[in-house]
Design a protein around this motif. Structure first.
Motif, PDB file in Angstrom:
ATOM      1  N   ALA A  36       0.844  -1.201   0.000  1.00 41.09           N
ATOM      2  CA  ALA A  36       0.000   0.000   0.000  1.00 41.09           C
ATOM      3  C   ALA A  36       0.878   1.250   0.000  1.00 41.09           C
ATOM      4  O   ALA A  36       0.737   2.117   0.854  1.00 41.09           O
ATOM      5  CB  ALA A  36      -0.933  -0.005   1.202  1.00 41.09           C
ATOM      6  N   PRO A  37       1.794   1.362  -0.980  1.00 37.47           N
ATOM      7  CA  PRO A  37       2.747   2.484  -0.943  1.00 37.47           C
ATOM      8  C   PRO A  37       2.196   3.818  -1.416  1.00 37.47           C
ATOM      9  O   PRO A  37       2.809   4.846  -1.171  1.00 37.47           O
ATOM     10  CB  PRO A  37       3.874   2.018  -1.865  1.00 37.47           C
ATOM     11  N   GLY A  38       1.062   3.828  -2.083  1.00 33.96           N
ATOM     12  CA  GLY A  38       0.549   5.088  -2.611  1.00 33.96           C
ATOM     13  C   GLY A  38      -0.954   5.169  -2.547  1.00 33.96           C
ATOM     14  O   GLY A  38      -1.637   4.149  -2.466  1.00 33.96           O
ATOM     15  N   GLY A  39      -1.469   6.366  -2.594  1.00 32.57           N
ATOM     16  CA  GLY A  39      -2.904   6.592  -2.520  1.00 32.57           C
ATOM     17  C   GLY A  39      -3.551   6.789  -3.875  1.00 32.57           C
ATOM     18  O   GLY A  39      -2.998   6.406  -4.917  1.00 32.57           O
ATOM     19  N   ASP A  40      -4.729   7.415  -3.857  1.00 35.51           N
ATOM     20  CA  ASP A  40      -5.477   7.665  -5.092  1.00 35.51           C
ATOM     21  C   ASP A  40      -4.594   8.354  -6.119  1.00 35.51           C
ATOM     22  O   ASP A  40      -3.834   9.260  -5.795  1.00 35.51           O
ATOM     23  CB  ASP A  40      -6.701   8.544  -4.802  1.00 35.51           C
ATOM     24  N   GLY A  41      -4.711   7.909  -7.355  1.00 34.49           N
ATOM     25  CA  GLY A  41      -3.949   8.500  -8.447  1.00 34.49           C
ATOM     26  C   GLY A  41      -2.635   7.804  -8.727  1.00 34.49           C
ATOM     27  O   GLY A  41      -2.015   8.041  -9.766  1.00 34.49           O
ATOM     28  N   THR A  42      -2.182   6.940  -7.821  1.00 36.86           N
ATOM     29  CA  THR A  42      -0.963   6.169  -8.075  1.00 36.86           C
ATOM     30  C   THR A  42      -1.210   5.253  -9.266  1.00 36.86           C
ATOM     31  O   THR A  42      -2.266   4.625  -9.360  1.00 36.86           O
ATOM     32  CB  THR A  42      -0.586   5.336  -6.832  1.00 36.86           C
ATOM     33  N   THR A  43      -0.248   5.218 -10.196  1.00 36.65           N
ATOM     34  CA  THR A  43      -0.388   4.364 -11.373  1.00 36.65           C
ATOM     35  C   THR A  43       0.852   3.500 -11.567  1.00 36.65           C
ATOM     36  O   THR A  43       1.963   3.896 -11.218  1.00 36.65           O
ATOM     37  CB  THR A  43      -0.611   5.184 -12.659  1.00 36.65           C
ATOM     38  N   TYR A  44       0.610   2.331 -12.139  1.00 36.04           N
ATOM     39  CA  TYR A  44       1.677   1.392 -12.475  1.00 36.04           C
ATOM     40  C   TYR A  44       1.495   0.975 -13.927  1.00 36.04           C
ATOM     41  O   TYR A  44       0.401   0.567 -14.315  1.00 36.04           O
ATOM     42  CB  TYR A  44       1.609   0.141 -11.592  1.00 36.04           C
ATOM     43  N   GLU A  45       2.567   1.057 -14.706  1.00 28.95           N
ATOM     44  CA  GLU A  45       2.533   0.603 -16.092  1.00 28.95           C
ATOM     45  C   GLU A  45       3.401  -0.644 -16.193  1.00 28.95           C
ATOM     46  O   GLU A  45       4.566  -0.641 -15.780  1.00 28.95           O
ATOM     47  CB  GLU A  45       3.053   1.681 -17.034  1.00 28.95           C
ATOM     48  N   GLY A 168       6.094  -0.988  -4.751  1.00 35.77           N
ATOM     49  CA  GLY A 168       5.121  -2.044  -4.983  1.00 35.77           C
ATOM     50  C   GLY A 168       5.690  -3.113  -5.887  1.00 35.77           C
ATOM     51  O   GLY A 168       6.910  -3.314  -5.946  1.00 35.77           O
ATOM     52  N   LEU A 169       4.820  -3.786  -6.635  1.00 34.93           N
ATOM     53  CA  LEU A 169       5.228  -4.881  -7.513  1.00 34.93           C
ATOM     54  C   LEU A 169       6.067  -4.362  -8.671  1.00 34.93           C
ATOM     55  O   LEU A 169       5.636  -3.484  -9.418  1.00 34.93           O
ATOM     56  CB  LEU A 169       4.003  -5.606  -8.061  1.00 34.93           C
ATOM     57  N   ILE A 170       7.281  -4.929  -8.812  1.00 36.04           N
ATOM     58  CA  ILE A 170       8.145  -4.521  -9.919  1.00 36.04           C
ATOM     59  C   ILE A 170       8.374  -5.644 -10.928  1.00 36.04           C
ATOM     60  O   ILE A 170       8.732  -5.376 -12.076  1.00 36.04           O
ATOM     61  CB  ILE A 170       9.505  -3.970  -9.429  1.00 36.04           C
ATOM     62  N   TYR A 171       8.152  -6.895 -10.517  1.00 32.65           N
ATOM     63  CA  TYR A 171       8.394  -8.022 -11.430  1.00 32.65           C
ATOM     64  C   TYR A 171       7.719  -9.266 -10.873  1.00 32.65           C
ATOM     65  O   TYR A 171       7.727  -9.508  -9.669  1.00 32.65           O
ATOM     66  CB  TYR A 171       9.896  -8.248 -11.571  1.00 32.65           C
ATOM     67  N   VAL A 172       7.123 -10.058 -11.753  1.00 31.67           N
ATOM     68  CA  VAL A 172       6.554 -11.347 -11.382  1.00 31.67           C
ATOM     69  C   VAL A 172       6.622 -12.277 -12.589  1.00 31.67           C
ATOM     70  O   VAL A 172       6.428 -11.841 -13.725  1.00 31.67           O
ATOM     71  CB  VAL A 172       5.101 -11.230 -10.864  1.00 31.67           C
ATOM     72  N   LYS A 182       6.786  -7.064 -15.992  1.00 29.04           N
ATOM     73  CA  LYS A 182       7.777  -6.145 -15.435  1.00 29.04           C
ATOM     74  C   LYS A 182       7.212  -4.732 -15.405  1.00 29.04           C
ATOM     75  O   LYS A 182       6.489  -4.319 -16.311  1.00 29.04           O
ATOM     76  CB  LYS A 182       9.051  -6.148 -16.274  1.00 29.04           C
ATOM     77  N   LEU A 183       7.591  -4.005 -14.382  1.00 29.59           N
ATOM     78  CA  LEU A 183       7.199  -2.602 -14.248  1.00 29.59           C
ATOM     79  C   LEU A 183       7.995  -1.774 -15.248  1.00 29.59           C
ATOM     80  O   LEU A 183       9.218  -1.865 -15.316  1.00 29.59           O
ATOM     81  CB  LEU A 183       7.483  -2.122 -12.823  1.00 29.59           C
ATOM     82  N   VAL A 184       7.292  -0.956 -16.035  1.00 27.76           N
ATOM     83  CA  VAL A 184       7.978  -0.073 -16.992  1.00 27.76           C
ATOM     84  C   VAL A 184       7.791   1.397 -16.660  1.00 27.76           C
ATOM     85  O   VAL A 184       8.467   2.243 -17.233  1.00 27.76           O
ATOM     86  CB  VAL A 184       7.542  -0.367 -18.461  1.00 27.76           C
TER      87      VAL A 184
END
Length: 189
Positions: A36-45, A168-172, A182-184
């Motif tokens: 839970a590292p970020g709040g509303d608006g946090t995005t991961y590509e 957060g998640l960077i690779y699985v 992978k996180l880009v």
């Protein structure tokens, strides 16, 4: 005289009991920084090399809500967070009203499923295997510090997760070669 003294003592006990300070048992800091590292608006590509339907995609955090759960003991609460990740419900909360730094984590992982973990006050869990903390780990040319690597079984497949603190998640990836994500890019709010 005894009755007056008794009533005065009882009044003092009631008064002192009512003055007890409120206390909230905090969530395990590691669980917060990983899940839970970020709040509303946090995005991961992410880029998933094994997905033909959605090889590149973005997920966003929404409906981020921090609150407290009431415990049985008066003026004692446990810390809790709920949010949606890509529209899927996620929860991170303290599992104890008496012991600080415990956590229950239930988070959605795109293209994978749901992680459900109980984390004790020392940051340990029996829910994952082959755990190690890496001082750094590179993903797509970006170096992430304080990366937690662990294996987690979902159904009949073993998934290998890499979570960076405060990201957060960077690779699985998995053993059955269904996912290699992978996180880009990311923005933490």
């Amino acid at each position: 005289m005894k009755k007056v003294f008794y009533l005065a003592v009882m009044a003092l006990v009631v008064l002192c009991a009512g003055c007890k300070e409120e206390y909230t048992t905090p969530i395990n800091p590691m669980a917060l920084s990983l899940f839970a590292p970020g709040g509303d608006g946090t995005t991961y590509e992410y880029a998933d090399a094994r997905s033909t339907a959605e090889p590149n995609f973005t997920v966003a955090v929404s409906d981020f809500n921090e609150y407290t759960n009431t415990c049985n003991e008066r003026k004692v609460y446990s810390q809790a967070i709920t949010y949606k990740l890509g529209g899927e419900n996620c929860t991170v909360y303290s599992t104890s009203c008496t012991e600080d730094n415990t956590a229950y984590v239930k988070v959605a992982v795109p293209h994978v499923g749901t992680l459900a973990l109980d984390i004790d006050s020392e940051g340990k869990t029996d829910d994952w295997s082959n755990y190690e903390k890496l001082s750094s780990f590179d993903v797509n040319g970006v170096t992430f510090n304080n990366v937690h690597r662990f294996d987690y079984e979902i159904g009949t497949d073993m998934y290998h997760f890499f979570y960076a603190e405060n990201v957060g998640l960077i690779y699985v990836y998995d053993n059955q070669q269904k996912v290699s994500m992978k996180l880009v890019g990311y923005n933490i709010y």
